[in-house]
Design an enzyme around this catalytic site. Structure first.
Site, PDB file in Angstrom:
ATOM      1  N   ASP A  98       3.293 -25.570  -5.743  1.00 32.35           N
ATOM      2  CA  ASP A  98       3.432 -24.245  -6.339  1.00 32.35           C
ATOM      3  C   ASP A  98       4.313 -23.433  -5.399  1.00 32.35           C
ATOM      4  O   ASP A  98       4.051 -23.367  -4.202  1.00 32.35           O
ATOM      5  CB  ASP A  98       2.030 -23.611  -6.418  1.00 32.35           C
ATOM      6  CG  ASP A  98       1.894 -22.585  -7.516  1.00 32.35           C
ATOM      7  OD1 ASP A  98       2.857 -21.842  -7.735  1.00 32.35           O
ATOM      8  OD2 ASP A  98       0.810 -22.525  -8.121  1.00 32.35           O
ATOM      9  N   ASP A 199       6.030 -19.769  -9.508  1.00 35.22           N
ATOM     10  CA  ASP A 199       5.168 -18.634  -9.835  1.00 35.22           C
ATOM     11  C   ASP A 199       5.985 -17.455 -10.380  1.00 35.22           C
ATOM     12  O   ASP A 199       7.041 -17.120  -9.816  1.00 35.22           O
ATOM     13  CB  ASP A 199       4.464 -18.215  -8.535  1.00 35.22           C
ATOM     14  CG  ASP A 199       3.384 -17.184  -8.746  1.00 35.22           C
ATOM     15  OD1 ASP A 199       2.418 -17.475  -9.463  1.00 35.22           O
ATOM     16  OD2 ASP A 199       3.497 -16.076  -8.178  1.00 35.22           O
ATOM     17  N   GLU A 248       6.489 -20.329 -14.433  1.00 31.91           N
ATOM     18  CA  GLU A 248       5.484 -19.449 -15.026  1.00 31.91           C
ATOM     19  C   GLU A 248       6.205 -18.184 -15.485  1.00 31.91           C
ATOM     20  O   GLU A 248       6.800 -17.473 -14.683  1.00 31.91           O
ATOM     21  CB  GLU A 248       4.408 -19.081 -14.007  1.00 31.91           C
ATOM     22  CG  GLU A 248       3.291 -18.287 -14.662  1.00 31.91           C
ATOM     23  CD  GLU A 248       2.466 -17.455 -13.694  1.00 31.91           C
ATOM     24  OE1 GLU A 248       1.321 -17.137 -14.029  1.00 31.91           O
ATOM     25  OE2 GLU A 248       2.972 -17.101 -12.617  1.00 31.91           O
ATOM     26  N   HIS A 322      -6.046 -21.135 -13.281  1.00 33.74           N
ATOM     27  CA  HIS A 322      -6.849 -20.374 -12.310  1.00 33.74           C
ATOM     28  C   HIS A 322      -6.826 -18.870 -12.578  1.00 33.74           C
ATOM     29  O   HIS A 322      -7.445 -18.116 -11.838  1.00 33.74           O
ATOM     30  CB  HIS A 322      -6.319 -20.666 -10.909  1.00 33.74           C
ATOM     31  CG  HIS A 322      -4.902 -20.197 -10.751  1.00 33.74           C
ATOM     32  ND1 HIS A 322      -3.841 -20.789 -11.425  1.00 33.74           N
ATOM     33  CD2 HIS A 322      -4.366 -19.172 -10.055  1.00 33.74           C
ATOM     34  CE1 HIS A 322      -2.732 -20.144 -11.137  1.00 33.74           C
ATOM     35  NE2 HIS A 322      -3.002 -19.165 -10.304  1.00 33.74           N
ATOM     36  N   ASP A 323      -6.061 -18.433 -13.566  1.00 36.45           N
ATOM     37  CA  ASP A 323      -6.005 -17.004 -13.901  1.00 36.45           C
ATOM     38  C   ASP A 323      -6.715 -16.700 -15.213  1.00 36.45           C
ATOM     39  O   ASP A 323      -6.709 -15.554 -15.668  1.00 36.45           O
ATOM     40  CB  ASP A 323      -4.539 -16.546 -14.064  1.00 36.45           C
ATOM     41  CG  ASP A 323      -3.745 -16.667 -12.780  1.00 36.45           C
ATOM     42  OD1 ASP A 323      -4.329 -16.492 -11.693  1.00 36.45           O
ATOM     43  OD2 ASP A 323      -2.530 -16.941 -12.867  1.00 36.45           O
TER      44      ASP A 323
END
Ligand code: GLC
Length: 547
Positions: A98, A199, A248, A322-323
């Site tokens: 990431d 990200d 993302e 994870h969000d």
């Protein structure tokens, strides 16, 4: 490693802090991932995406990087990471890192320098603007609450931070910064990683710095030079290598995503978008409660499916990360064991028939649920804690806020992975950094593996099908019954093969639609037999081949 068309791959996302702790620190680590490699082989995934493991003060659990070249000692060492790569590769599993290049931690050396003076060599690596003491440069809002600018008295200017106060946005206009970023990415390519998840990468190009009628998104989302920067990134780093990339994309559009993923443009392979995960935000508000809008969920998913297919783009497809809260608690039903398992499988089948790269978030494959925390001191996430105090300041009742957090908080997906029914679910021998869900005695990996009817084996089968059946990868997408309040139905067609997915999202019997024939070989279903109605949460994946 033997190469396969990356489009056929399935990715498993690991949140290392909550995955598996081998030291008793209460936080997961890289050796904990190495220990579980056989588990991934059993599941059959191709890539593991690790959320950030770099050095970081961890104010946003690693999305605040203070040194891109070092591994956070909390997670282990670079040697551990090397060993993970080697051992994963031996099993044919690739590793995706990431990379956060929209911002760094304010503890990053670049920011420490940047802050020192207006003429510092690194000043321009970040976005500094004038304002007055109580009047920031613009009225933009941080995604974590509050104004997006932070005043720094040393040089009497504000720096931009679209996320936490300690996550300063980088200035991509600066060529030296861009070169440093490319060097860093090349370092990780040379290190041996196989892919990158970038990200919030559609926020890197900021436009004008002026006031907005809203939170300010239009000035930095899919900004003026974003495609140029991504193309430059591609050419200077992974473009000519066997590296899988996914960006993302925050609040993006289909048009931009077609560009981001058009192979001719050399930007990225694939994109995440989040529009389908806002169907339970009443009036666009995350911190409020509402049932999810099923018709809207279908409309958005299918609009993206069809447009990206027809335009030659490529989606990442996912329910969880994870969000996001746990999907079985969100769009399924976690109230009884039976419904949890049925709806968990239904959601898996509904998603894994779609076109794009499927992502599975740790614990999704065993149907982990939201933990239903009751007290604010159980939460750890900076966004959730900010939301709590902002909503309290607005006068909202504390118990109502707790209900909202229990459905919306990012911590819903960050509780420790449930491995077995021993203390702390086998995640740690110490005190976990965040509480384990109290349903771990039933919902855990050991039970899932022992039970041939568990959700795990539905995911395993879906991954195998994705590898074996071309239509799942290449097939065009056609939605059906878009106004049906209960069923999610679509077909995929490629050459002489077809797939039909039919999924009942409701906890009730629903008749088979009259105008659609569900004929062919049932590849997968969440019931053992077939009836003349669709039972609660029943889902089928049906295969057809022309003679
Ligand atoms: C992304 C990450 C999220 C993080 C944010 C800021 O949305 O997924 O966890 O807080 O970016 O880096």
């Amino acid at each position: 490693m033997a190469s396969m068309d990356w489009r056929k791959s399935v990715v498993y996302q690991i949140y290392p802090k909550s995955f598996n702790d081998t030291t008793g620190s209460g936080e997961g680590d890289i050796r904990g991932i190495i220990e579980k490699l056989d588990y991934f082989s059993k599941l059959g995934v191709d890539y593991l995406w690790l959320t950030p493991v770099y050095e970081s003060p961890m104010n946003d659990n690693g999305y605040d990087i203070s040194d891109y070249y070092e591994v956070n000692p909390q997670f282990g060492s670079k040697e551990d990471l090397k060993e993970l790569l080697e051992k994963a590769h031996e099993k044919g599993i690739r590793i995706m890192m990431d990379i956060v290049i929209n911002h760094t931690s304010t503890e990053h050396q670049w920011f420490i320098e940047s802050k020192k003076s207006k003429d510092n060599k690194y000043r321009d690596y970040y976005i500094w603007k004038d304002g007055t003491y109580d009047q920031p440069p613009t009225n933009w809002e941080s995604k974590f609450g509050g104004n997006a600018w932070n005043y720094d008295k040393q040089t009497n200017q504000y720096y931009l931070r679209l996320f936490d106060i300690t996550q300063a946005d980088l200035n991509w206009e600066n060529e030296d910064l861009r070169r440093d970023i490319y060097d860093m990415i090349n370092y990780w390519i040379d290190f041996g990683v196989d892919g990158f998840r970038f990200d919030v990468v559609n926020l890197i190009s900021k436009g004008e710095f002026v006031d907005s009628d809203g939170p300010g998104k239009e000035f930095y989302t899919d900004g003026p030079k974003v495609h140029e920067y991504l193309n430059e990134l591609n050419r200077n780093t992974f473009g000519d290598k066997d590296i899988m990339t996914v960006g993302e994309m925050s609040s993006t559009t289909i048009d931009h995503c077609l560009k981001y993923t058009d192979p001719e443009r050399n930007e990225l392979n694939s994109v995440f978008n989040f529009h389908h995960l806002k169907v339970d935000y009443p009036g666009g508000e995350k911190w409020a409660l509402a049932n999810f809008d099923f018709l809207e969920l279908k409309r958005i998913l299918m609009e993206w499916q069809v447009a990206m297919d027809e335009g030659g783009g490529w989606n990442a497809i996912f329910w969880c990360n994870h969000d996001q809260p746990r999907v079985v608690s969100r769009f399924g039903n976690d109230e009884t064991e039976e419904n949890r398992v049925l709806s968990g499988k239904m959601l898996a089948i509904a998603l894994h028939g779609l076109k794009g790269t499927p992502y599975i978030y740790q614990g999704e494959e065993i149907g982990m649920t939201n933990p239903a925390f009751k007290r604010i001191d159980q939460y750890r996430d900076v966004e959730s804690l900010n939301a709590y105090s902002i909503l309290r300041d607005k006068g909202m009742d504390a118990s109502h806020i707790m209900d909202i957090l229990a459905t919306k908080s990012r911590d819903n997906s960050r509780t420790p992975m449930q491995w077995d029914d021993s203390l702390h679910a086998g995640f740690t021998e110490g005190e976990p950094w965040i509480e384990v869900s109290d349903r771990y005695q039933k919902i855990n990996v050991t039970h899932a593996l022992e039970d041939e009817h568990s959700i795990f084996y539905t995911y395993q089968k879906l991954i195998r099908l994705r590898h074996e059946i071309d239509v799942l990868t290449y097939g065009s997408v056609e939605p059906y019954l878009m106004d049906d309040e209960n069923l999610f139905v679509y077909t995929r067609i490629h050459e002489d093969e077809s797939i039909m997915v039919i999924a009942n999202f409701r906890n009730k019997e629903v008749p088979y639609p009259e105008n659609i024939s569900v004929e062919g070989e049932i590849l997968l279903s969440n019931y053992d037999d077939r009836k003349d109605v669709l039972r609660p949460y029943e889902a089928l994946m049906v295969y057809g081949q022309d003679e």
